[in-house]
Design an enzyme around this catalytic site. Structure first.
Site, short mmCIF file in Angstrom:
data_model
loop_
_atom_site.label_atom_id
_atom_site.label_comp_id
_atom_site.label_asym_id
_atom_site.label_seq_id
_atom_site.Cartn_x
_atom_site.Cartn_y
_atom_site.Cartn_z
CB CYS A 168 -0.57 -0.04 1.62
SG CYS A 168 -1.94 1.06 1.27
CG HIS A 210 -5.57 -2.28 -1.70
ND1 HIS A 210 -4.70 -2.71 -1.21
CD2 HIS A 210 -5.43 -1.79 -1.52
CE1 HIS A 210 -4.18 -2.03 -0.26
NE2 HIS A 210 -3.89 -1.20 -0.98
CD GLU A 211 -7.16 1.34 -4.08
OE1 GLU A 211 -6.80 2.48 -3.25
OE2 GLU A 211 -5.49 0.56 -3.98
CG HIS A 242 -7.67 2.53 1.42
ND1 HIS A 242 -6.41 2.52 2.43
CD2 HIS A 242 -6.44 2.17 0.39
CE1 HIS A 242 -4.94 2.82 1.90
NE2 HIS A 242 -5.69 1.93 0.96
#
Length: 183
Positions: free
Chosen positions: A110, A153-154, A157
Site C-alpha cells: 500500500c 483493496h481500494e 480504504h
C-alpha cells in the site's frame, strides 16, 4: 501533481475512518481530484517519471490516502492478460461477491504503508461493483482474480480498513479456506 509527500501514512485518521458519500453530479474540484489521482498512478508506473519524482509504483489510490474522506478511488493497471483497467470512480460499492476467496501469493502492499507486511490477505474471488465514473455515467463491473483484489483493496480504504487488517494475526501465511492463490 500528486507526489509521495501528499499521501498520508499509517496512523493518519483518514485511513481509519469511513468516508462520506459523494453527491452527484460531482463538483469540478472532485473531478480534478480523480484526474490527478489517475495521473499519479500513470506517472508512478512510468519508470522515467517515477524516478524523476521519486514515486512508488501504485495500481490504485483512494481519496482517504490523500487525507480526503470522500468515496473516490482511482485504478490504473493492466491485468496479466494485458487488459487495461483505468477508472476514476465515485461511490464504488460491492453489490455481490463470491463465497470463494482468493489471495495474492506475494501479499499486498500500500502506498500509505512504508514497511513490508507479510502474510496472505483473504479477498472475495469474484465481486460485482457499481459506481459512477468521472463523467457521471453508471458503471457496473464484474471482476475476478487480480482486478478483484485491487478494487477490494481500494474500496476497503473508503471504509477505514487497511489490507493488513485481513491478515490472520496468529498465522499470517495460513491459506484461507475455500481459496484460490493468485500468482
Amino acid at each position: 501533481m500528486i507526489l509521495m509527500k501528499d499521501i498520508v501514512r499509517e496512523g493518519h485518521p483518514s485511513l481509519k475512518n469511513a468516508s462520506a458519500e459523494v453527491s452527484l453530479p460531482i463538483s469540478e474540484e472532485e473531478k480534478r481530484l480523480l484526474e490527478d489521482m489517475l495521473e499519479f498512478l500513470k506517472n508512478s508506473q512510468d519508470d522515467e517519471t517515477a524516478a524523476k519524482y521519486d514515486l512508488r509504483a501504485g495500481v490504485g489510490l483512494a481519496a482517504p490516502q490523500l487525507g480526503i474522506e470522500k468515496r473516490l478511488i482511482a485504478i490504473h493497471f493492466e491485468d496479466f492478460n494485458g487488459k487495461l483497467y483505468s477508472y476514476g470512480l465515485v461511490n464504488p460499492k460491492i453489490i455481490s461477491h463470491s463465497v470463494e476467496k482468493s489471495y495474492l501469493t506475494s501479499g499486498e502492499g500500500c502506498l500509505s504503508v512504508d514497511r513490508p507486511v507479510e502474510g496472505y490477505v483473504p479477498r472475495h474471488a469474484r465481486i460485482t461493483i457499481k459506481a459512477t465514473d468521472i463523467e457521471g455515467n453508471p458503471v457496473k463491473l464484474r471482476l475476478k482474480g487480480y482486478p478483484s483484489i485491487v478494487f477490494q483493496h481500494e474500496i476497503d480504504h473508503l471504509n477505514g480498513i487497511m489490507f493488513y487488517d485481513h491478515i490472520n494475526k496468529d498465522n499470517p501465511f495460513a491459506v484461507p479456506d475455500n481459496s484460490t492463490p493468485i500468482e
